[in-house]
Each structure stands twice: as C-alpha cells, then as structure tokens.
Design a protein around this motif. Structure first.
Motif, short mmCIF file in Angstrom:
data_model
loop_
_atom_site.label_atom_id
_atom_site.label_comp_id
_atom_site.label_asym_id
_atom_site.label_seq_id
_atom_site.Cartn_x
_atom_site.Cartn_y
_atom_site.Cartn_z
N LYS A 101 0.86 -1.18 0.00
CA LYS A 101 0.00 0.00 0.00
C LYS A 101 0.90 1.23 0.00
O LYS A 101 1.92 1.27 0.67
N ILE A 102 0.47 2.23 -0.76
CA ILE A 102 1.22 3.48 -0.86
C ILE A 102 0.31 4.62 -0.42
O ILE A 102 -0.82 4.74 -0.91
N SER A 103 0.77 5.44 0.50
CA SER A 103 0.04 6.63 0.94
C SER A 103 0.96 7.82 0.72
O SER A 103 1.97 7.97 1.41
N ASN A 104 0.62 8.65 -0.27
CA ASN A 104 1.47 9.78 -0.63
C ASN A 104 0.75 11.07 -0.28
O ASN A 104 -0.04 11.59 -1.07
N GLY A 105 1.01 11.57 0.93
CA GLY A 105 0.37 12.80 1.37
C GLY A 105 1.24 14.02 1.12
O GLY A 105 2.34 13.93 0.59
N LYS A 107 2.70 15.96 3.40
CA LYS A 107 3.86 16.06 4.29
C LYS A 107 4.60 14.76 4.47
O LYS A 107 5.72 14.75 4.98
N LYS A 108 3.99 13.63 4.07
CA LYS A 108 4.61 12.34 4.35
C LYS A 108 4.26 11.31 3.27
O LYS A 108 3.14 11.27 2.78
N LEU A 109 5.25 10.49 2.93
CA LEU A 109 5.06 9.33 2.06
C LEU A 109 5.20 8.10 2.95
O LEU A 109 6.13 8.03 3.75
N GLU A 110 4.28 7.16 2.82
CA GLU A 110 4.37 5.93 3.60
C GLU A 110 4.05 4.75 2.69
O GLU A 110 3.07 4.75 1.97
N VAL A 111 4.94 3.75 2.74
CA VAL A 111 4.76 2.54 1.92
C VAL A 111 4.79 1.34 2.86
O VAL A 111 5.69 1.21 3.69
N HIS A 112 3.79 0.48 2.74
CA HIS A 112 3.74 -0.78 3.48
C HIS A 112 3.93 -1.91 2.48
O HIS A 112 3.18 -2.01 1.51
N LEU A 113 4.93 -2.75 2.71
CA LEU A 113 5.26 -3.85 1.80
C LEU A 113 5.34 -5.14 2.61
O LEU A 113 6.11 -5.24 3.55
N ASP A 114 4.51 -6.12 2.23
CA ASP A 114 4.44 -7.41 2.92
C ASP A 114 4.80 -8.47 1.88
O ASP A 114 4.12 -8.60 0.87
N TYR A 115 5.90 -9.22 2.13
CA TYR A 115 6.34 -10.18 1.12
C TYR A 115 7.02 -11.40 1.75
O TYR A 115 7.55 -11.33 2.85
N MET A 116 6.98 -12.49 1.01
CA MET A 116 7.67 -13.72 1.37
C MET A 116 9.07 -13.63 0.78
O MET A 116 9.25 -13.09 -0.32
N ILE A 117 10.05 -14.18 1.51
CA ILE A 117 11.44 -14.11 1.04
C ILE A 117 12.13 -15.45 1.27
O ILE A 117 11.90 -16.10 2.28
N GLU A 118 12.95 -15.83 0.29
CA GLU A 118 13.76 -17.03 0.42
C GLU A 118 15.15 -16.71 -0.13
O GLU A 118 15.29 -16.24 -1.25
N ILE A 119 16.17 -16.96 0.72
CA ILE A 119 17.55 -16.67 0.33
C ILE A 119 18.29 -18.00 0.19
O ILE A 119 18.68 -18.60 1.18
N GLN A 120 18.43 -18.47 -1.04
CA GLN A 120 19.21 -19.67 -1.39
C GLN A 120 19.22 -20.75 -0.31
O GLN A 120 20.27 -21.19 0.13
#
Length: 135
Positions: A101-105, A107-120
């Motif tokens: 989700k991106i909220s670009n106001g 006075k403030k920019l806020e980004v919420h990023l929810d992801y799965m991760i796998e490192i080798q």
C-alpha cells in the motif's frame, strides 16, 4: 532538500520468530513520470551503498549500488528471483509480494510492503516493511 527516511522491517522466520531491522537516513524524494524515487546513502564500517527505491502504482524496485549491488523487484502476486551481490559473494533471493500500500500525502510518504522471502535455502520467511519519508 534533505528528507528524513525511516525503513522498519519486521522479519519472521519459518518458526515464527521475529526480528526487527530499522534504518534511519536522510535523502531525497523525487516525483517524476508518475513514479516516486527515494534516494539515500548507507554507510556501514568501510562500506558505502547508494540506495534508490522506485515506487510506481503496481511495482516497487529497490536498487543498491556500491559495496552491495542488487535490484529487488516487488509486484503484487508475482514471484521474482533477484541477484544480490555482496563482498562475501552472490546470493539469489526469491520474493513474492502478499500486498503493498502506498500513501502519498502532502507532508509524508508511507509505503507498506508485505512479502515472502527465500535466500538460497539459507533463510525463508516473511518480511513486513514500512518506509516513511517526511517531505
């Protein structure tokens, strides 16, 4: 103009253990051609990394150059394999976005990023990242 940037990541491993990573930096925020760019530098010990986060409506890219070189791509519902080059060697990192989700106001920019991760096969889990930039 320098903007305050806070990036907070909660990382959950396969067993449900949680670790919090927080980065504070000052940098620039640029809006161009329908995308938002956050640019800042990171210094750890003798290493420096230049970071650019490119945010568009359906994609977030995290680009690192310097002692670490990588382009991590995040698009909703898609899996990406990303190369992550460090002084210790090259790693392949798989990511799959659950949501962002991106909220670009004014006075403030806020980004919420929810992801799965796998490192080798070294780490697998879920990351919840919040990027806040004061304009």
């Amino acid at each position: 103009m320098s903007n305050k940037i806070i990036i907070k990541t909660k990382q959950y491993d396969a067993d449900g253990n949680m670790d919090t990573i927080e980065l504070k930096a000052y940098g620039q925020i640029i809006e161009k051609n329908g995308s938002i760019y956050i640019k800042y530098n990171q210094k750890e010990e003798d290493m420096e990394v230049k970071n650019t986060i490119k945010i568009s409506e359906d994609c977030i890219k995290v680009i690192k150059t310097g002692s670490v070189n990588s382009t991590m791509t995040f698009t909703k519902g898609n899996k990406h394999t990303n190369k992550y080059a460090t002084p210790q060697g090259m790693f392949l990192i798989d990511t799959k976005v659950n949501d962002f989700k991106i909220s670009n106001g004014e006075k403030k920019l806020e980004v919420h990023l929810d992801y799965m991760i796998e490192i080798q096969e070294m780490f697998a889990g879920r990351n919840k990242m919040i990027i806040k930039v004061e304009k």
